[in-house]
Design a protein around this motif. Structure first.
Motif, PDB file in Angstrom:
ATOM      1  N   ARG A  51     -12.557   9.513  -5.224  1.00  0.00           N
ATOM      2  CA  ARG A  51     -12.844   8.172  -4.712  1.00  0.00           C
ATOM      3  C   ARG A  51     -12.223   8.038  -3.327  1.00  0.00           C
ATOM      4  O   ARG A  51     -11.038   8.287  -3.138  1.00  0.00           O
ATOM      5  CB  ARG A  51     -12.270   7.118  -5.650  1.00  0.00           C
ATOM      6  CG  ARG A  51     -12.345   5.698  -5.082  1.00  0.00           C
ATOM      7  CD  ARG A  51     -11.939   4.691  -6.123  1.00  0.00           C
ATOM      8  NE  ARG A  51     -11.751   3.379  -5.540  1.00  0.00           N
ATOM      9  CZ  ARG A  51     -11.796   2.248  -6.208  1.00  0.00           C
ATOM     10  NH1 ARG A  51     -12.029   2.280  -7.497  1.00  0.00           N
ATOM     11  NH2 ARG A  51     -11.614   1.095  -5.622  1.00  0.00           N
TER      12      ARG A  51
ATOM     13  N   VAL B 257      -5.723  -0.970  -9.067  1.00  0.00           N
ATOM     14  CA  VAL B 257      -4.552  -0.350  -8.451  1.00  0.00           C
ATOM     15  C   VAL B 257      -4.956   0.813  -7.548  1.00  0.00           C
ATOM     16  O   VAL B 257      -4.389   1.011  -6.478  1.00  0.00           O
ATOM     17  CB  VAL B 257      -3.553   0.138  -9.527  1.00  0.00           C
ATOM     18  CG1 VAL B 257      -2.424   0.932  -8.892  1.00  0.00           C
ATOM     19  CG2 VAL B 257      -3.006  -1.054 -10.299  1.00  0.00           C
ATOM     20  N   ILE B 258      -5.948   1.600  -7.941  1.00  0.00           N
ATOM     21  CA  ILE B 258      -6.331   2.780  -7.177  1.00  0.00           C
ATOM     22  C   ILE B 258      -7.353   2.415  -6.106  1.00  0.00           C
ATOM     23  O   ILE B 258      -8.486   2.043  -6.400  1.00  0.00           O
ATOM     24  CB  ILE B 258      -6.896   3.877  -8.090  1.00  0.00           C
ATOM     25  CG1 ILE B 258      -5.818   4.383  -9.046  1.00  0.00           C
ATOM     26  CG2 ILE B 258      -7.427   5.037  -7.256  1.00  0.00           C
ATOM     27  CD1 ILE B 258      -6.283   5.487  -9.959  1.00  0.00           C
ATOM     28  N   ASN B 259      -6.926   2.547  -4.858  1.00  0.00           N
ATOM     29  CA  ASN B 259      -7.839   2.355  -3.746  1.00  0.00           C
ATOM     30  C   ASN B 259      -8.574   3.655  -3.453  1.00  0.00           C
ATOM     31  O   ASN B 259      -9.795   3.673  -3.322  1.00  0.00           O
ATOM     32  CB  ASN B 259      -7.056   1.888  -2.509  1.00  0.00           C
ATOM     33  CG  ASN B 259      -7.940   1.671  -1.305  1.00  0.00           C
ATOM     34  OD1 ASN B 259      -9.088   1.274  -1.429  1.00  0.00           O
ATOM     35  ND2 ASN B 259      -7.411   1.942  -0.119  1.00  0.00           N
ATOM     36  N   GLN B 260      -7.822   4.755  -3.353  1.00  0.00           N
ATOM     37  CA  GLN B 260      -8.409   6.067  -3.162  1.00  0.00           C
ATOM     38  C   GLN B 260      -7.687   7.091  -4.049  1.00  0.00           C
ATOM     39  O   GLN B 260      -6.491   6.970  -4.283  1.00  0.00           O
ATOM     40  CB  GLN B 260      -8.300   6.524  -1.700  1.00  0.00           C
ATOM     41  CG  GLN B 260      -8.963   5.587  -0.702  1.00  0.00           C
ATOM     42  CD  GLN B 260      -8.874   6.142   0.705  1.00  0.00           C
ATOM     43  OE1 GLN B 260      -9.790   6.818   1.193  1.00  0.00           O
ATOM     44  NE2 GLN B 260      -7.779   5.840   1.387  1.00  0.00           N
ATOM     45  N   ALA B 261      -8.427   8.067  -4.509  1.00  0.00           N
ATOM     46  CA  ALA B 261      -7.844   9.179  -5.266  1.00  0.00           C
ATOM     47  C   ALA B 261      -8.819  10.340  -5.164  1.00  0.00           C
ATOM     48  O   ALA B 261      -9.881  10.329  -5.778  1.00  0.00           O
ATOM     49  CB  ALA B 261      -7.611   8.793  -6.723  1.00  0.00           C
TER      50      ALA B 261
ATOM     51  N   VAL C 224      -3.511  10.166  -3.176  1.00  0.00           N
ATOM     52  CA  VAL C 224      -3.566   9.014  -4.074  1.00  0.00           C
ATOM     53  C   VAL C 224      -3.098   7.790  -3.294  1.00  0.00           C
ATOM     54  O   VAL C 224      -1.975   7.758  -2.796  1.00  0.00           O
ATOM     55  CB  VAL C 224      -2.690   9.217  -5.327  1.00  0.00           C
ATOM     56  CG1 VAL C 224      -2.742   7.966  -6.201  1.00  0.00           C
ATOM     57  CG2 VAL C 224      -3.155  10.427  -6.112  1.00  0.00           C
ATOM     58  N   ASP C 225      -3.969   6.811  -3.180  1.00  0.00           N
ATOM     59  CA  ASP C 225      -3.733   5.599  -2.385  1.00  0.00           C
ATOM     60  C   ASP C 225      -3.700   4.408  -3.347  1.00  0.00           C
ATOM     61  O   ASP C 225      -4.735   4.024  -3.902  1.00  0.00           O
ATOM     62  CB  ASP C 225      -4.854   5.462  -1.367  1.00  0.00           C
ATOM     63  CG  ASP C 225      -4.731   4.224  -0.489  1.00  0.00           C
ATOM     64  OD1 ASP C 225      -3.808   3.417  -0.710  1.00  0.00           O
ATOM     65  OD2 ASP C 225      -5.567   4.067   0.415  1.00  0.00           O
ATOM     66  N   LEU C 226      -2.526   3.827  -3.556  1.00  0.00           N
ATOM     67  CA  LEU C 226      -2.355   2.719  -4.503  1.00  0.00           C
ATOM     68  C   LEU C 226      -2.178   1.404  -3.753  1.00  0.00           C
ATOM     69  O   LEU C 226      -1.494   1.354  -2.717  1.00  0.00           O
ATOM     70  CB  LEU C 226      -1.135   2.970  -5.394  1.00  0.00           C
ATOM     71  CG  LEU C 226      -1.109   4.296  -6.148  1.00  0.00           C
ATOM     72  CD1 LEU C 226       0.175   4.407  -6.978  1.00  0.00           C
ATOM     73  CD2 LEU C 226      -2.335   4.455  -7.038  1.00  0.00           C
TER      74      LEU C 226
ATOM     75  N   ASN D  79       0.850  -1.186   0.000  1.00  0.00           N
ATOM     76  CA  ASN D  79       0.000   0.000   0.000  1.00  0.00           C
ATOM     77  C   ASN D  79       0.892   1.245   0.000  1.00  0.00           C
ATOM     78  O   ASN D  79       1.738   1.407   0.877  1.00  0.00           O
ATOM     79  CB  ASN D  79      -0.881  -0.043   1.254  1.00  0.00           C
ATOM     80  CG  ASN D  79      -1.900   1.080   1.325  1.00  0.00           C
ATOM     81  OD1 ASN D  79      -2.368   1.410   2.402  1.00  0.00           O
ATOM     82  ND2 ASN D  79      -2.263   1.654   0.195  1.00  0.00           N
TER      83      ASN D  79
ATOM     84  N   THR E 183     -10.706  -3.600  -4.607  1.00  0.00           N
ATOM     85  CA  THR E 183     -11.045  -2.718  -5.723  1.00  0.00           C
ATOM     86  C   THR E 183     -11.688  -3.477  -6.880  1.00  0.00           C
ATOM     87  O   THR E 183     -11.843  -2.937  -7.974  1.00  0.00           O
ATOM     88  CB  THR E 183      -9.780  -1.999  -6.240  1.00  0.00           C
ATOM     89  OG1 THR E 183      -8.780  -2.963  -6.563  1.00  0.00           O
ATOM     90  CG2 THR E 183      -9.222  -1.060  -5.185  1.00  0.00           C
TER      91      THR E 183
ATOM     92  N   LEU F  68      -8.094   1.353 -13.298  1.00  0.00           N
ATOM     93  CA  LEU F  68      -6.706   0.936 -13.516  1.00  0.00           C
ATOM     94  C   LEU F  68      -6.442  -0.482 -13.024  1.00  0.00           C
ATOM     95  O   LEU F  68      -5.426  -0.767 -12.396  1.00  0.00           O
ATOM     96  CB  LEU F  68      -5.748   1.925 -12.844  1.00  0.00           C
ATOM     97  CG  LEU F  68      -5.613   3.292 -13.524  1.00  0.00           C
ATOM     98  CD1 LEU F  68      -4.560   4.126 -12.827  1.00  0.00           C
ATOM     99  CD2 LEU F  68      -5.262   3.142 -14.990  1.00  0.00           C
TER     100      LEU F  68
END
Length: 346
Positions: free
Chosen positions: A132, A112-116, A91-93, A77, A103, A109
Motif C-alpha cells: 500500500r 492506522v496504516i497509511n503506507q506499508a 511502514v507509515d503509521l 506520523n 485512511t 487496522l
C-alpha cells in the motif's frame, strides 16, 4: 462503453509478480546482508477560525483535513524504514484526525496504516514495489510537512489518497522517468470486492509529471483521471508550481476538472510566502455542478525542525451554490478563514 479489466488475468499477473518479488528478494538478501533501520515522522496541530459578515461561520470548507475550528490536532506520523541490500520495507503509521480521514477510519487496522510496502531495487534504474502506497496523482500529499500550504486543495481532496497493489519505477535517464502500476480500484485499500482492478502510470520529464489512472468500476465506479503536476524555478527565490486535472466517471456521468497555481517566494533562510489559486468544478449528468474559486495565502517560518504556518483562505462558490452558513444561520456562497499551524518533523 466502460471497459472492465479481466479479473482473472489481472489477478494472475499480480500474484505472479508477488511470487517473483518474494523469491528474488530472498536471493538478494543472501548476496548482501548489510542492513539499516531509520525512523522519521512529524506531528502537527493548528488553530483555525472562520468568519463571515462580522461573525463566526458555522460550517467548514468541503475539502479534506484541517476543518476544525478552535485548537485541533492534525496527526502524528511515524515512518519506519528497514533496508537490507537491495530490498527493504516501509511502514507509515498515522494517528489523529488527519490520518483517520486519509485512511477512511475503518480501513486497514482502523485507520492506522497509511503506507506499508516492500521494495526491490532491481538495478540503479528499476525499482519494484508491492503493498500500500500513497497516490502518484496530484500536487499535494497527506503529510503536511511536505506541502507548502497547510489546508489542501479541492483537486487533492477529490482524488485518490492511496493504492494497494504493485508498481514499477524506471529511471530512463537523469531527467526522464516512468512508473507503471496495477492496483485495487479507487481507494479500495483492503480487498477488491468488485472483482476489478485499476491501472495507472506516471511519465516524468525534467521535473514535469503527467499522471494517469483508470479502473473498471470499483466502489465509486471511477473510470478515468489524467493529471499534470509540475513547476518552474523562475529565479533562485521564486518557484511557480502548477497542477491541473480532469476526471470522468462514465458509470455515473460525473467527474471533476480544475487547475491550481502555486507561486512561492523565499525571502530568507527561515521564511517563505506562497499563494495557491484554484478553480475547481464538479460535474453531474454532464453539467457543471459546483464551480468554486479558492485563494489560500500561506506563510512558512522555519526554526530548526519546527515550521509555523499562518494561513488566510477564501472560498467562493458560484451564485447558485450556497454551502456555507454565516453567524446568523443564513446560507452563503463564500467563506473566509484563518489558521495558524505548527508542524514538527524529525
Amino acid at each position: 462503453m466502460k471497459q472492465i479489466i479481466n479479473t482473472k488475468f489481472a489477478k494472475n499477473i499480480f500474484l505472479s509478480a508477488l511470487a517473483l518479488f518474494s523469491t528474488v528478494t530472498i536471493m538478494a538478501q543472501e548476496e548482501d546482508t548489510s542492513s539499516k533501520f531509520s525512523l522519521s515522522g512529524s506531528i502537527d496541530a493548528y488553530y483555525r477560525t472562520t468568519f463571515k459578515d462580522g461573525g463566526d461561520a458555522t460550517t467548514a470548507t468541503p475539502t479534506s483535513f484541517a476543518n476544525q475550528t478552535g485548537f485541533a490536532l492534525g496527526m502524528a506520523n511515524l515512518i519506519g524504514t528497514y533496508e537490507m541490500g537491495k530490498t527493504g520495507v516501509v511502514v507509515d503509521l498515522v494517528f489523529g484526525p488527519r490520518g483517520t480521514e486519509a485512511t477512511f477510519n475503518n480501513d486497514i487496522l482502523n485507520g492506522v496504516i497509511n503506507q506499508a510496502y516492500a521494495y526491490w531495487n532491481v538495478s540503479d534504474k528499476t525499482t519494484l514495489t508491492v503493498g500500500r502506497f500513497n497516490t502518484w496523482v496530484g500536487y499535494e500529499v497527506i503529510a503536511p510537512a511536505a506541502n507548502f500550504n497547510y489546508s489542501v486543495s479541492y483537486l487533492f481532496s477529490n482524488g485518490p489518497f492511496s493504492h494497494l497493489g504493485a508498481k514499477a519505477d524506471f529511471a530512463l535517464s537523469d531527467d526522464v522517468s516512468l512508473m507503471l502500476a496495477i492496483t485495487n480500484p479507487w481507494d479500495t485499500n483492503d480487498i477488491s470486492a468488485s472483482g476489478t482492478y485499476a491501472v495507472g502510470g506516471q511519465l516524468g520529464v525534467y521535473g514535469q509529471f503527467l499522471n494517469a489512472y483508470y479502473d473498471g468500476g470499483g466502489q465509486g465506479g471511477l473510470g478515468f483521471e489524467i493529471d499534470y503536476t509540475g513547476g518552474f524555478d523562475i529565479s533562485e527565490d521564486f518557484f511557480f508550481g502548477i497542477n491541473a486535472a480532469y476526471n470522468s466517471n462514465s458509470e455515473t456521468d460525473s467527474g471533476f476538472y480544475g487547475a491550481a497555481i502555486y507561486p512561492q517566494f523565499t525571502t530568507s533562510e527561515s521564511f517563505a510566502i506562497g499563494l495557491r489559486g484554484e478553480y475547481f468544478a464538479a460535474t453531474q449528468d454532464g453539467f457543471d455542478d459546483v464551480p468554486v474559486t479558492a485563494l489560500t495565502l500561506t506563510g512558512s517560518f522555519t526554526k530548526e525542525n519546527l515550521i509555523l504556518k499562518p494561513e488566510i483562505r477564501l472560498d467562493s462558490f458560484g451564485s447558485d451554490n450556497e454551502p456555507f452558513l454565516n453567524s446568523n444561520g443564513e446560507a452563503t456562497n463564500s467563506l473566509s478563514s484563518f489558521a495558524l499551524a505548527a508542524i514538527y518533523s524529525f
